[in-house]
Design an enzyme around this catalytic site. Structure first.
Site, PDB file in Angstrom:
ATOM      1  N   HIS A   1      -8.132 -30.679  64.570  1.00  0.00           N
ATOM      2  CA  HIS A   1      -8.711 -30.972  63.246  1.00  0.00           C
ATOM      3  C   HIS A   1      -7.689 -30.641  62.141  1.00  0.00           C
ATOM      4  O   HIS A   1      -7.450 -31.453  61.246  1.00  0.00           O
ATOM      5  CB  HIS A   1      -9.997 -30.149  63.058  1.00  0.00           C
ATOM      6  CG  HIS A   1     -10.616 -30.255  61.699  1.00  0.00           C
ATOM      7  ND1 HIS A   1     -11.867 -30.811  61.487  1.00  0.00           N
ATOM      8  CD2 HIS A   1     -10.158 -29.887  60.462  1.00  0.00           C
ATOM      9  CE1 HIS A   1     -12.133 -30.779  60.187  1.00  0.00           C
ATOM     10  NE2 HIS A   1     -11.126 -30.212  59.544  1.00  0.00           N
ATOM     11  N   GLU A   2      -7.090 -29.447  62.233  1.00  0.00           N
ATOM     12  CA  GLU A   2      -6.159 -29.024  61.172  1.00  0.00           C
ATOM     13  C   GLU A   2      -4.894 -29.883  61.173  1.00  0.00           C
ATOM     14  O   GLU A   2      -4.388 -30.247  60.104  1.00  0.00           O
ATOM     15  CB  GLU A   2      -5.811 -27.540  61.316  1.00  0.00           C
ATOM     16  CG  GLU A   2      -6.992 -26.582  61.162  1.00  0.00           C
ATOM     17  CD  GLU A   2      -7.827 -26.833  59.915  1.00  0.00           C
ATOM     18  OE1 GLU A   2      -7.284 -27.291  58.890  1.00  0.00           O
ATOM     19  OE2 GLU A   2      -9.045 -26.584  59.972  1.00  0.00           O
TER      20      GLU A   2
ATOM     21  N   GLN B   1      -4.832 -29.546  51.979  1.00  0.00           N
ATOM     22  CA  GLN B   1      -6.147 -29.224  51.412  1.00  0.00           C
ATOM     23  C   GLN B   1      -6.033 -28.365  50.156  1.00  0.00           C
ATOM     24  O   GLN B   1      -7.009 -28.246  49.408  1.00  0.00           O
ATOM     25  CB  GLN B   1      -7.006 -28.482  52.445  1.00  0.00           C
ATOM     26  CG  GLN B   1      -7.452 -29.360  53.599  1.00  0.00           C
ATOM     27  CD  GLN B   1      -8.364 -28.590  54.525  1.00  0.00           C
ATOM     28  OE1 GLN B   1      -7.901 -27.882  55.405  1.00  0.00           O
ATOM     29  NE2 GLN B   1      -9.668 -28.696  54.304  1.00  0.00           N
TER      30      GLN B   1
ATOM     31  N   HIS C   1      -5.110 -33.150  59.413  1.00  0.00           N
ATOM     32  CA  HIS C   1      -4.923 -33.086  57.954  1.00  0.00           C
ATOM     33  C   HIS C   1      -3.465 -33.372  57.582  1.00  0.00           C
ATOM     34  O   HIS C   1      -3.181 -33.926  56.523  1.00  0.00           O
ATOM     35  CB  HIS C   1      -5.291 -31.703  57.413  1.00  0.00           C
ATOM     36  CG  HIS C   1      -6.765 -31.491  57.192  1.00  0.00           C
ATOM     37  ND1 HIS C   1      -7.490 -32.231  56.290  1.00  0.00           N
ATOM     38  CD2 HIS C   1      -7.647 -30.623  57.750  1.00  0.00           C
ATOM     39  CE1 HIS C   1      -8.755 -31.815  56.292  1.00  0.00           C
ATOM     40  NE2 HIS C   1      -8.873 -30.849  57.174  1.00  0.00           N
TER      41      HIS C   1
ATOM     42  N   CYS D   1     -15.692 -29.408  57.304  1.00  0.00           N
ATOM     43  CA  CYS D   1     -14.380 -29.311  56.694  1.00  0.00           C
ATOM     44  C   CYS D   1     -14.541 -28.797  55.271  1.00  0.00           C
ATOM     45  O   CYS D   1     -15.445 -29.248  54.555  1.00  0.00           O
ATOM     46  CB  CYS D   1     -13.733 -30.699  56.690  1.00  0.00           C
ATOM     47  SG  CYS D   1     -12.082 -30.720  55.979  1.00  0.00           S
ATOM     48  N   LEU D   2     -13.676 -27.885  54.861  1.00  0.00           N
ATOM     49  CA  LEU D   2     -13.769 -27.342  53.495  1.00  0.00           C
ATOM     50  C   LEU D   2     -13.546 -28.425  52.446  1.00  0.00           C
ATOM     51  O   LEU D   2     -13.949 -28.258  51.298  1.00  0.00           O
ATOM     52  CB  LEU D   2     -12.756 -26.203  53.317  1.00  0.00           C
ATOM     53  CG  LEU D   2     -13.006 -24.946  54.156  1.00  0.00           C
ATOM     54  CD1 LEU D   2     -11.862 -23.958  53.980  1.00  0.00           C
ATOM     55  CD2 LEU D   2     -14.336 -24.297  53.801  1.00  0.00           C
TER      56      LEU D   2
ATOM     57  N   GLY E   1     -10.207 -22.751  59.488  1.00  0.00           N
ATOM     58  CA  GLY E   1      -8.833 -23.225  59.374  1.00  0.00           C
ATOM     59  C   GLY E   1      -8.612 -23.898  58.034  1.00  0.00           C
ATOM     60  O   GLY E   1      -9.556 -24.278  57.345  1.00  0.00           O
TER      61      GLY E   1
HETATM   62 NI    NI Z   1     -10.676 -29.825  57.508  1.00  0.00          NI
END
Ligand code: NI
Length: 184
Positions: A145-146, A52, A149, A103-104, A47
């Site tokens: 999670h997304e 991000q 953000h 997480c990226l 995701g």
């Molecule tokens: Ni993340």
């Protein structure tokens, strides 16, 4: 199409609440979504949220691959590539479960995070049409999670037991050692 630069933990764009999308059908949003999908796939993520990629807007893209779904205890059906514009989450049960997250924006690390196990989420899709879904397990975890953000929250802020937070390769190595010991 373009690969976007991913903001890493510490960048202010990841700490701020993102703004609602006012015109979901605009060419700018369509381009952003296309680039986010390309960036997510290239980075091997499940995701990606717009903050991000340095865009403080309430947009999320995600997918759950069938293999991952099964590995995480789901029924293996996975979730097709999904776009969420201005999403809202409602827990359908008070129950939470612990699960591993990465997480990226925090490359190379992982930690164990409690999340609601059963939620309903509503959003606008790629065409600006409202839709809603129920989600369990890993699917529910990814969406929480997304969407975090979009509120400037990164998963380490949700970790209860900080001893579970660390470098993924180190923790995998540790886990392999423990498995070896059990076998000996
Ligand atoms: Ni993340």
């Amino acid at each position: 199409m373009a690969l976007l630069k991913i903001a890493r933990m510490g960048h202010p764009v990841l700490k701020l609440p993102a703004n609602p999308v006012e015109d979901p059908k605009s060419a700018e949003i369509a381009q952003l979504i296309e680039d986010m999908i390309e960036t997510m796939v290239d980075a091997g993520g499940t995701g990606l949220a717009a903050p991000q990629v340095h865009m403080p807007l309430r947009v999320v893209v995600f997918t759950v691959y069938p293999e991952r779904d099964e590995a995480e205890g789901g029924d293996g059906s996975g979730v097709p590539l999904t776009v969420l514009i201005n999403p809202e989450i409602e827990p359908l049960s008070e129950e939470k479960a612990l699960g591993w997250e990465g997480c990226l924006s925090i490359p190379g690390m992982m930690g164990e995070v409690p999340r609601y196990t059963h939620i309903r989420y509503k959003a606008l899709d790629l065409n600006g049409k409202p839709f809603e879904r129920e989600a369990h397990g890993f699917h529910a975890r990814v969406v929480q999670h997304e969407c975090d953000h979009l509120d400037g929250i990164l998963y380490p802020g949700r970790i209860v037991d900080m001893s579970t937070f660390g470098f993924s390769d180190e923790m995998m190595r540790q886990r392999d050692r423990e498995t070896d010991w059990e076998e000996d």
